[in-house]
Design a protein around this motif. Sequence first.
Motif, short mmCIF file in Angstrom:
data_model
loop_
_atom_site.label_atom_id
_atom_site.label_comp_id
_atom_site.label_asym_id
_atom_site.label_seq_id
_atom_site.Cartn_x
_atom_site.Cartn_y
_atom_site.Cartn_z
N TRP A 24 0.82 -1.22 0.00
CA TRP A 24 0.00 0.00 0.00
C TRP A 24 0.85 1.25 0.00
CZ3 TRP A 24 -3.49 -2.29 4.35
CH2 TRP A 24 -4.32 -3.25 3.79
N PHE A 25 1.97 1.25 0.73
CA PHE A 25 2.85 2.42 0.71
C PHE A 25 3.47 2.62 -0.67
CE2 PHE A 25 3.22 2.19 5.49
CZ PHE A 25 2.67 3.44 5.71
N VAL A 26 3.82 1.54 -1.34
CA VAL A 26 4.36 1.66 -2.70
C VAL A 26 3.29 2.21 -3.63
CG1 VAL A 26 5.21 0.34 -4.69
CG2 VAL A 26 6.15 -0.09 -2.42
N PRO A 47 -4.91 10.60 2.26
CA PRO A 47 -4.60 10.67 3.70
C PRO A 47 -5.18 9.51 4.50
CG PRO A 47 -5.27 12.82 2.89
CD PRO A 47 -5.52 11.85 1.78
N LEU A 48 -6.42 9.11 4.18
CA LEU A 48 -7.02 7.97 4.87
C LEU A 48 -6.23 6.70 4.60
CD1 LEU A 48 -9.33 6.56 6.42
CD2 LEU A 48 -10.50 6.36 4.22
N LEU A 49 -5.83 6.48 3.36
CA LEU A 49 -5.07 5.28 3.03
C LEU A 49 -3.69 5.29 3.69
CD1 LEU A 49 -6.06 4.77 -0.71
CD2 LEU A 49 -6.82 3.47 1.29
N HIS A 50 -3.08 6.47 3.84
CA HIS A 50 -1.80 6.55 4.56
C HIS A 50 -1.98 6.14 6.02
CE1 HIS A 50 0.19 8.82 1.29
NE2 HIS A 50 1.28 8.31 1.85
N LEU A 52 -4.33 4.21 7.28
CA LEU A 52 -4.63 2.78 7.34
C LEU A 52 -3.40 1.92 7.05
CD1 LEU A 52 -8.15 2.79 5.65
CD2 LEU A 52 -7.63 2.34 8.06
N ALA A 53 -2.57 2.34 6.12
CA ALA A 53 -1.34 1.60 5.83
C ALA A 53 -0.39 1.65 7.02
CB ALA A 53 -0.67 2.15 4.57
N THR A 54 -0.33 2.80 7.68
CA THR A 54 0.51 2.92 8.88
C THR A 54 -0.03 2.02 10.00
OG1 THR A 54 1.08 5.19 8.29
CG2 THR A 54 1.44 4.54 10.58
N ALA A 55 -1.34 1.99 10.16
CA ALA A 55 -1.95 1.11 11.17
C ALA A 55 -1.67 -0.35 10.84
CB ALA A 55 -3.45 1.37 11.26
N CYS A 56 -1.70 -0.71 9.58
CA CYS A 56 -1.42 -2.09 9.18
C CYS A 56 0.05 -2.43 9.45
CB CYS A 56 -1.74 -2.28 7.70
SG CYS A 56 -1.74 -4.00 7.17
N ALA A 91 -9.94 -4.32 5.90
CA ALA A 91 -11.26 -4.15 5.27
C ALA A 91 -11.50 -2.73 4.75
CB ALA A 91 -12.37 -4.58 6.23
N PRO A 92 -11.20 -1.67 5.54
CA PRO A 92 -11.43 -0.32 5.00
C PRO A 92 -10.59 -0.01 3.76
CG PRO A 92 -11.18 -0.21 7.37
CD PRO A 92 -10.84 -1.62 6.96
N VAL A 93 -9.35 -0.49 3.73
CA VAL A 93 -8.50 -0.24 2.57
C VAL A 93 -9.08 -0.92 1.34
CG1 VAL A 93 -6.23 -0.65 1.54
CG2 VAL A 93 -6.40 0.15 3.89
N LEU A 94 -9.54 -2.15 1.51
CA LEU A 94 -10.14 -2.86 0.37
C LEU A 94 -11.41 -2.17 -0.11
CD1 LEU A 94 -9.60 -6.56 1.48
CD2 LEU A 94 -8.25 -5.21 -0.14
N ILE A 95 -12.19 -1.63 0.81
CA ILE A 95 -13.41 -0.91 0.42
C ILE A 95 -13.06 0.35 -0.35
CG2 ILE A 95 -15.36 0.41 1.33
CD1 ILE A 95 -15.48 -1.71 3.61
#
Length: 123
Positions: A24-26, A47-50, A52-56, A91-95
């Motif tokens: 996701w970071f790539v 920003p949301l995906l960043h 979530l990727a950090t949380a992952c 799940a949120p990232v996939l959505i």
Amino acid sequence: MQSVILRVAVLAWAGLSLLLALHWFVDLGMAGFPDGYVTPFARATGPLLHVLATACLMQGLYFLYRGVFGKGFAVPGLGLQILIAAVLTVAPVLIVRNCPHSQTCSGAYEALTNTMMDDGAGG
């Protein structure tokens, strides 16, 4: 024996979480490549995906630590932690990533932002 199986499951989840976060970071780092154009949808969800990727990434490190140094595994506790981690990060990232391909999600995005879905697909 159950402890070994659970330890392998925790380490597998940690590895999957770390690989997903790296992927996701790539993807986020490559936004706009090669011409520099970043779609409005990518700007809005970046920003949301960043986060979530950090949380992952953090959950991957946590489960890696638990898998390597953890003592006394409890199946219900760790299983519940993995389920919660998956629901809160993966799940949120996939959505969000699949939203442009879903009519329901696209409609919700357009209703919330009052703009048309522009994910860069099309002509």
